[in-house]
Design a protein around this motif. Structure first.
Motif, PDB file in Angstrom:
ATOM      1  N   PHE A 260       2.061  -3.208   4.240  1.00 13.27           N
ATOM      2  CA  PHE A 260       1.474  -4.536   4.072  1.00 13.27           C
ATOM      3  C   PHE A 260       0.137  -4.684   4.794  1.00 13.27           C
ATOM      4  O   PHE A 260      -0.328  -5.793   5.045  1.00 13.27           O
ATOM      5  N   GLY A 261      -0.493  -3.542   5.129  1.00  8.77           N
ATOM      6  CA  GLY A 261      -1.867  -3.557   5.614  1.00  8.77           C
ATOM      7  C   GLY A 261      -2.061  -3.545   7.113  1.00  8.77           C
ATOM      8  O   GLY A 261      -3.194  -3.671   7.596  1.00  8.77           O
ATOM      9  N   GLY A 262      -0.989  -3.393   7.880  1.00  8.34           N
ATOM     10  CA  GLY A 262      -1.101  -3.446   9.331  1.00  8.34           C
ATOM     11  C   GLY A 262      -1.556  -2.141   9.973  1.00  8.34           C
ATOM     12  O   GLY A 262      -1.272  -1.047   9.464  1.00  8.34           O
TER      13      GLY A 262
ATOM     14  N   ILE B 232       0.762  10.037   8.769  1.00  7.54           N
ATOM     15  CA  ILE B 232       1.789   9.347   9.551  1.00  7.54           C
ATOM     16  C   ILE B 232       2.614  10.345  10.365  1.00  7.54           C
ATOM     17  O   ILE B 232       2.910  10.120  11.547  1.00  7.54           O
ATOM     18  N   GLU B 233       2.958  11.463   9.737  1.00  6.52           N
ATOM     19  CA  GLU B 233       3.744  12.484  10.443  1.00  6.52           C
ATOM     20  C   GLU B 233       2.917  13.160  11.523  1.00  6.52           C
ATOM     21  O   GLU B 233       3.445  13.546  12.581  1.00  6.52           O
ATOM     22  N   ARG B 234       1.629  13.303  11.282  1.00  9.95           N
ATOM     23  CA  ARG B 234       0.756  13.934  12.279  1.00  9.95           C
ATOM     24  C   ARG B 234       0.721  13.100  13.551  1.00  9.95           C
ATOM     25  O   ARG B 234       0.709  13.639  14.668  1.00  9.95           O
ATOM     26  N   TYR B 235       0.693  11.766  13.383  1.00  9.18           N
ATOM     27  CA  TYR B 235       0.684  10.883  14.550  1.00  9.18           C
ATOM     28  C   TYR B 235       2.100  10.584  15.065  1.00  9.18           C
ATOM     29  O   TYR B 235       2.254   9.867  16.058  1.00  9.18           O
TER      30      TYR B 235
ATOM     31  N   ARG C 229       0.845  -1.185   0.000  1.00  8.77           N
ATOM     32  CA  ARG C 229       0.000   0.000   0.000  1.00  8.77           C
ATOM     33  C   ARG C 229       0.887   1.243   0.000  1.00  8.77           C
ATOM     34  O   ARG C 229       2.071   1.190   0.354  1.00  8.77           O
ATOM     35  N   LYS C 230       0.317   2.382  -0.385  1.00 12.00           N
ATOM     36  CA  LYS C 230       1.066   3.633  -0.427  1.00 12.00           C
ATOM     37  C   LYS C 230       0.911   4.368   0.903  1.00 12.00           C
ATOM     38  O   LYS C 230      -0.204   4.491   1.423  1.00 12.00           O
ATOM     39  N   LEU C 231       2.026   4.846   1.427  1.00  8.40           N
ATOM     40  CA  LEU C 231       2.013   5.534   2.708  1.00  8.40           C
ATOM     41  C   LEU C 231       1.352   6.903   2.599  1.00  8.40           C
ATOM     42  O   LEU C 231       1.624   7.667   1.655  1.00  8.40           O
ATOM     43  N   ASN C 232       0.480   7.228   3.554  1.00  9.40           N
ATOM     44  CA  ASN C 232      -0.102   8.565   3.673  1.00  9.40           C
ATOM     45  C   ASN C 232       0.787   9.336   4.642  1.00  9.40           C
ATOM     46  O   ASN C 232       0.534   9.393   5.851  1.00  9.40           O
ATOM     47  N   LEU C 233       1.855   9.907   4.115  1.00  6.86           N
ATOM     48  CA  LEU C 233       2.883  10.512   4.957  1.00  6.86           C
ATOM     49  C   LEU C 233       2.361  11.681   5.788  1.00  6.86           C
ATOM     50  O   LEU C 233       2.830  11.914   6.909  1.00  6.86           O
TER      51      LEU C 233
ATOM     52  N   GLU D 185      -6.441   4.645   7.367  1.00  7.87           N
ATOM     53  CA  GLU D 185      -6.144   6.054   7.616  1.00  7.87           C
ATOM     54  C   GLU D 185      -4.680   6.368   7.339  1.00  7.87           C
ATOM     55  O   GLU D 185      -4.322   7.494   7.019  1.00  7.87           O
ATOM     56  N   LEU D 186      -3.835   5.363   7.441  1.00  7.92           N
ATOM     57  CA  LEU D 186      -2.397   5.569   7.308  1.00  7.92           C
ATOM     58  C   LEU D 186      -1.859   5.318   5.901  1.00  7.92           C
ATOM     59  O   LEU D 186      -0.698   5.609   5.622  1.00  7.92           O
ATOM     60  N   SER D 187      -2.686   4.746   5.039  1.00 10.98           N
ATOM     61  CA  SER D 187      -2.186   4.392   3.712  1.00 10.98           C
ATOM     62  C   SER D 187      -3.282   4.487   2.660  1.00 10.98           C
ATOM     63  O   SER D 187      -4.457   4.606   2.967  1.00 10.98           O
ATOM     64  N   PHE D 188      -2.833   4.437   1.396  1.00 14.15           N
ATOM     65  CA  PHE D 188      -3.730   4.443   0.253  1.00 14.15           C
ATOM     66  C   PHE D 188      -3.684   3.076  -0.431  1.00 14.15           C
ATOM     67  O   PHE D 188      -2.739   2.300  -0.242  1.00 14.15           O
ATOM     68  N   GLU D 189      -4.690   2.800  -1.252  1.00 11.48           N
ATOM     69  CA  GLU D 189      -4.720   1.552  -2.009  1.00 11.48           C
ATOM     70  C   GLU D 189      -3.482   1.441  -2.905  1.00 11.48           C
ATOM     71  O   GLU D 189      -2.978   2.450  -3.401  1.00 11.48           O
ATOM     72  N   PRO D 190      -2.963   0.224  -3.103  1.00 12.64           N
ATOM     73  CA  PRO D 190      -1.818   0.065  -4.009  1.00 12.64           C
ATOM     74  C   PRO D 190      -2.208   0.370  -5.451  1.00 12.64           C
ATOM     75  O   PRO D 190      -3.391   0.478  -5.781  1.00 12.64           O
ATOM     76  N   ASP D 191      -1.202   0.522  -6.295  1.00 11.09           N
ATOM     77  CA  ASP D 191      -1.458   0.774  -7.708  1.00 11.09           C
ATOM     78  C   ASP D 191      -2.283  -0.354  -8.318  1.00 11.09           C
ATOM     79  O   ASP D 191      -2.217  -1.501  -7.872  1.00 11.09           O
ATOM     80  N   TYR D 192      -3.034  -0.014  -9.348  1.00 11.67           N
ATOM     81  CA  TYR D 192      -3.815  -1.010 -10.076  1.00 11.67           C
ATOM     82  C   TYR D 192      -2.891  -2.062 -10.668  1.00 11.67           C
ATOM     83  O   TYR D 192      -1.848  -1.747 -11.246  1.00 11.67           O
TER      84      TYR D 192
END
Length: 301
Positions: A178-180, A163-166, A156-160, A194-201
Motif C-alpha cells: 500500500f505504498g509504505g 525485500i529478501e536482501r534487506y 503495489r507488487k512486491l520486489n521480493l 525500491e521495495l515494490s513495483f507499480e500496480p497493474d494497469y
C-alpha cells in the motif's frame, strides 16, 4: 477484461438478432448489463454460468433493455440459486419486477436487492476491493444511465529480491503493497519505490446506450480503454436519431475521439439496415479503433 455481446440490436427481437444485453468479465467477476428478451438463451449459447452473475445493471426502462429480467430472476429460483442478487436501475424497476413476482406467486428463494437510481449527476453505485462502478447520465426519452466500470489495483507488487536482501519480515508486506516505506533495525529507511513495483494497469469500460449525442459525458469517460456507444442510425437517418433521441455512427465516433478512448464498440443498430459494416465505414472517417458488436461476439482486451 472481456465483453460478451448477448444482444446489440434496437427495438424488437428477431429470429437472428436480439435486443441489448451483455456480460462484462472484470477482475474475475461477471456483470450483466441490460437484459433484453432472449438473454437467458444467449447466456446458455455462450456457456456463461448463471451462478456467476450477482450484479445486474439496467440502463433504462424501455422494453428492449429489460424485458428479459423477470424471466432470468425466475429461472435463478428454479435453479435453486442461493447467492444474493443485486439489480441497479431507474426508479420503478423494483415495482415492475415485484408486481410480476407477486401476481405469478413466484417469489425468489434468494435475497433480491434493488438499487434504484434517480440522480442526474454521476455517482458511485457499486464498489468493492477490485471494481468500482459509477453512472454515466445520458439523455434519452426516459431517465437513462450508462455505466463506467473501473478496475481497482491499489496494491503495489512486491520486489521480493530486494525485500529478501534487506531481510524484511513478512509482517511489513501489506504496508509495502500500500505504498509504505520500511525502517530497518539499524535506522535506515528503505523507500517503497525500491521495495515494490507499480500496480497493474487499471482497465476501464464505459457502456453508453441509449442517448442523443451528448458531450456532457466526455469528462466521465475520458481515456477509457473501451467505450460501447449506441449507434442506432447512419447519417442518412440523422433526422430520426434526433427525433427518437438516439445517436448516429458518426456521432458515436466523434464522442470516442473527443474522449480520447482507446477502443470503440458500436451497437444498438436499427434493424432497418441489412449490413452493419456500413456503421464502421461511416464512423471510420472520424475514429480508427472501431469494433462492431454482434450477437454472440466476444471482445477481449
Amino acid at each position: 477484461m472481456k465483453i460478451h455481446i448477448l444482444g446489440c440490436y434496437a427495438a424488437t427481437p428477431r429470429t437472428f438478432t436480439n435486443p441489448t444485453s451483455q456480460v462484462l468479465e472484470l477482475k474475475n467477476q461477471h456483470f450483466l448489463i441490460d437484459c433484453g428478451e432472449g438473454t437467458q438463451v444467449q447466456l446458455r449459447k455462450q456457456k456463461i454460468k448463471f451462478s456467476r452473475i450477482n450484479h445486474i445493471f439496467i440502463s433504462h426502462l424501455h422494453g428492449d433493455h429489460f424485458y428479459g429480467l423477470i424471466g432470468l430472476i425466475s429461472t435463478f429460483t428454479l435453479l435453486n440459486r442461493e447467492n444474493d442478487l443485486h439489480v441497479y436501475g431507474p426508479v420503478g424497476i423494483k415495482e415492475i419486477i415485484l408486481l410480476q413476482l407477486k401476481i405469478s406467486n413466484s417469489y425468489t428463494g434468494y435475497n433480491l436487492y434493488f438499487h434504484e437510481l434517480s440522480s442526474t449527476e454521476s455517482e458511485i453505485i457499486f464498489e468493492d476491493e477490485k471494481v468500482q462502478v459509477k453512472t454515466i447520465p445520458l439523455k434519452h426519452r426516459v431517465y437513462t444511465n450508462g455505466y463506467l466500470f473501473k478496475e481497482k489495483n491499489v496494491k503495489r507488487k512486491l520486489n521480493l529480491e530486494v525485500i529478501e536482501r534487506y531481510k524484511i519480515d513478512t509482517c511489513y508486506y501489506q504496508k509495502i503493497q500500500f505504498g509504505g516505506d520500511v525502517t530497518l533495525e539499524d535506522g535506515r529507511t528503505i523507500p517503497n519505490a525500491e521495495l515494490s513495483f507499480e500496480p497493474d494497469y487499471e482497465k476501464s469500460y464505459a457502456f453508453c446506450s441509449d442517448t442523443v449525442y451528448n458531450e456532457d459525458i466526455l469528462p466521465i469517460i475520458k481515456d477509457v480503454d473501451v467505450l460501447y456507444h449506441e449507434s442506432t442510425f447512419l447519417e442518412t437517418e440523422a433526422h430520426l436519431a434526433e427525433k427518437t433521441m438516439h445517436t448516429t455512427a458518426k456521432q458515436a465516433a466523434q464522442i470516442a475521439k473527443n474522449a480520447n478512448v482507446k477502443n470503440l464498440i458500436m451497437g444498438h443498430y436499427s434493424t432497418r439496415y441489412g449490413n452493419i459494416d456500413l456503421f464502421k465505414e461511416e464512423a471510420g472517417t472520424i475514429f480508427e479503433n472501431i469494433h462492431l458488436a454482434d450477437d454472440g461476439k466476444s471482445f477481449e482486451f
